[in-house]
Scaffold this motif. Structure first.
Motif, PDB file in Angstrom:
ATOM      1  N   GLU A  77       4.857  -5.423   2.173  1.00  0.00           N
ATOM      2  CA  GLU A  77       6.151  -5.862   2.713  1.00  0.00           C
ATOM      3  C   GLU A  77       6.185  -5.715   4.228  1.00  0.00           C
ATOM      4  O   GLU A  77       6.774  -6.545   4.929  1.00  0.00           O
ATOM      5  CB  GLU A  77       7.283  -5.055   2.079  1.00  0.00           C
ATOM      6  CG  GLU A  77       8.675  -5.564   2.438  1.00  0.00           C
ATOM      7  CD  GLU A  77       8.883  -7.015   2.082  1.00  0.00           C
ATOM      8  OE1 GLU A  77       9.596  -7.711   2.840  1.00  0.00           O
ATOM      9  OE2 GLU A  77       8.342  -7.474   1.046  1.00  0.00           O
ATOM     10  N   ARG A 103       4.424  -8.698   5.689  1.00  0.00           N
ATOM     11  CA  ARG A 103       5.262  -9.889   5.590  1.00  0.00           C
ATOM     12  C   ARG A 103       6.354  -9.885   6.666  1.00  0.00           C
ATOM     13  O   ARG A 103       6.628 -10.906   7.299  1.00  0.00           O
ATOM     14  CB  ARG A 103       5.875  -9.962   4.196  1.00  0.00           C
ATOM     15  CG  ARG A 103       6.570 -11.283   3.888  1.00  0.00           C
ATOM     16  CD  ARG A 103       7.118 -11.312   2.483  1.00  0.00           C
ATOM     17  NE  ARG A 103       6.068 -11.486   1.496  1.00  0.00           N
ATOM     18  CZ  ARG A 103       5.670 -10.557   0.633  1.00  0.00           C
ATOM     19  NH1 ARG A 103       6.238  -9.369   0.637  1.00  0.00           N
ATOM     20  NH2 ARG A 103       4.721 -10.795  -0.244  1.00  0.00           N
ATOM     21  N   GLN A 104       6.974  -8.732   6.892  1.00  0.00           N
ATOM     22  CA  GLN A 104       8.032  -8.640   7.886  1.00  0.00           C
ATOM     23  C   GLN A 104       7.498  -8.864   9.299  1.00  0.00           C
ATOM     24  O   GLN A 104       8.168  -9.497  10.131  1.00  0.00           O
ATOM     25  CB  GLN A 104       8.723  -7.280   7.787  1.00  0.00           C
ATOM     26  CG  GLN A 104       9.575  -7.117   6.535  1.00  0.00           C
ATOM     27  CD  GLN A 104      10.219  -5.742   6.446  1.00  0.00           C
ATOM     28  OE1 GLN A 104      10.083  -4.924   7.353  1.00  0.00           O
ATOM     29  NE2 GLN A 104      10.917  -5.475   5.355  1.00  0.00           N
ATOM     30  N   HIS A 120       7.236  -9.191 -10.621  1.00  0.00           N
ATOM     31  CA  HIS A 120       6.734  -9.864  -9.423  1.00  0.00           C
ATOM     32  C   HIS A 120       5.875 -11.064  -9.822  1.00  0.00           C
ATOM     33  O   HIS A 120       5.949 -12.125  -9.179  1.00  0.00           O
ATOM     34  CB  HIS A 120       5.905  -8.890  -8.579  1.00  0.00           C
ATOM     35  CG  HIS A 120       5.259  -9.529  -7.385  1.00  0.00           C
ATOM     36  ND1 HIS A 120       5.968  -9.952  -6.282  1.00  0.00           N
ATOM     37  CD2 HIS A 120       3.955  -9.844  -7.132  1.00  0.00           C
ATOM     38  CE1 HIS A 120       5.140 -10.487  -5.393  1.00  0.00           C
ATOM     39  NE2 HIS A 120       3.920 -10.434  -5.886  1.00  0.00           N
ATOM     40  N   GLN A 148       0.409  -7.736  -3.409  1.00  0.00           N
ATOM     41  CA  GLN A 148       1.612  -6.968  -3.735  1.00  0.00           C
ATOM     42  C   GLN A 148       1.629  -6.610  -5.219  1.00  0.00           C
ATOM     43  O   GLN A 148       1.995  -5.492  -5.603  1.00  0.00           O
ATOM     44  CB  GLN A 148       2.866  -7.766  -3.379  1.00  0.00           C
ATOM     45  CG  GLN A 148       4.158  -6.971  -3.580  1.00  0.00           C
ATOM     46  CD  GLN A 148       5.365  -7.664  -2.983  1.00  0.00           C
ATOM     47  OE1 GLN A 148       5.249  -8.681  -2.300  1.00  0.00           O
ATOM     48  NE2 GLN A 148       6.529  -7.111  -3.224  1.00  0.00           N
ATOM     49  N   GLN A 208       8.219 -18.045   1.720  1.00  0.00           N
ATOM     50  CA  GLN A 208       8.771 -17.148   0.721  1.00  0.00           C
ATOM     51  C   GLN A 208       9.415 -17.951  -0.414  1.00  0.00           C
ATOM     52  O   GLN A 208       9.363 -17.576  -1.582  1.00  0.00           O
ATOM     53  CB  GLN A 208       9.833 -16.247   1.342  1.00  0.00           C
ATOM     54  CG  GLN A 208       9.283 -15.282   2.373  1.00  0.00           C
ATOM     55  CD  GLN A 208       8.488 -14.156   1.747  1.00  0.00           C
ATOM     56  OE1 GLN A 208       7.278 -14.231   1.610  1.00  0.00           O
ATOM     57  NE2 GLN A 208       9.168 -13.114   1.327  1.00  0.00           N
ATOM     58  N   SER A 249       0.778 -12.165  -1.694  1.00  0.00           N
ATOM     59  CA  SER A 249       1.619 -11.993  -2.880  1.00  0.00           C
ATOM     60  C   SER A 249       0.809 -11.381  -4.026  1.00  0.00           C
ATOM     61  O   SER A 249       1.300 -10.515  -4.760  1.00  0.00           O
ATOM     62  CB  SER A 249       2.201 -13.339  -3.318  1.00  0.00           C
ATOM     63  OG  SER A 249       3.145 -13.178  -4.355  1.00  0.00           O
TER      64      SER A 249
END
Length: 226
Positions: A25, A28-29, A89, A73, A42, A70
């Motif tokens: 995460e 991604r941010q 997920h 994750q 996204q 993804s």
């Protein structure tokens, strides 16, 4: 409207460190923070990647990178023994990549096989739980960051509005519709979720056959515990 920024050496170092720490995460941010247009990936993975047919689209260099991010994750959730969250997920995120390409579909099937084992790291597909897997993902994202920065430098600031308007007019990917994957923004995730369910059933059958050949020895995979 926020102006996309090029990724520097420090950005790439931070992303690499976060990948090795399992902070998906955070990666991604950072990416979206520097280039807000990547937020489209996204919601619609078809914005980027070779299968979209939109060269020069805002997320194009990152299509493959966000797919692997993804997937990672999902793997990190399994590392933390968060099986329920990993399955959710897969249903909500990984399923949106289904049907984009044969290579991605095969990779998804291989990674989802981790669910068949109580000790994924010791399983026949345990390589996905290794440090080498994190390194692979870090390399893919690093390449995308370099390509993105090079493209931004070459195109200049004047090309941003054209590509953005072209992306706004982009119709839903035909492959997503024809293969039963819900269109971006659609609330109908049943078809995509059913694909995952079929894979889980296949895993149950394969695991049962393995146990049968080993005199009923080995781990039992039961989807009911999820």
């Amino acid at each position: 409207e926020e102006t996309p920024q090029a990724f520097g050496l420090e950005d790439r170092k931070r992303v690499r460190n976060m990948v090795f720490e399992g902070d998906v995460e955070g990666v991604r941010q950072l990416l979206i923070g520097k280039q807000p247009q990547l937020a489209q990936l996204q919601e619609d993975p078809a914005v980027g990647g070779s299968g979209s047919g939109h060269k020069g689209a805002p997320g194009e260099p990152f299509g493959d990178a966000f797919f692997h991010l993804s997937v990672q994750q999902f793997i990190e959730l399994l590392r933390q023994d968060k099986i329920g969250e990993a399955v959710e997920h897969a249903r909500s995120s990984l399923s949106t990549f289904q049907g984009r390409s044969h290579q991605h579909d095969q990779h998804l099937q291989d990674v989802l096989a981790l669910l068949a084992y109580k000790s994924p790291g010791q399983s026949p597909v345990g390589q996905f739980m290794s440090t080498a897997q994190r390194e692979k993902v870090a390399d893919i994202i690093n390449t995308a960051m370099l390509e993105s920065s090079a493209t931004a430098s070459a195109s200049g600031s004047g090309s941003g509005s054209g590509s953005a308007s072209a992306m706004a007019a982009k119709p839903p990917a035909p492959s997503a519709i024809s293969r039963g994957v819900p269109a971006p923004g659609s609330s109908n995730g049943g078809a995509a979720a059913s694909i995952l369910e079929k894979i889980l059933v296949q895993l149950c059958r394969v695991q049962a056959e393995i146990r049968k050949k080993n005199d009923n020895k080995g781990e039992i995979f039961d989807v009911s515990f999820i």
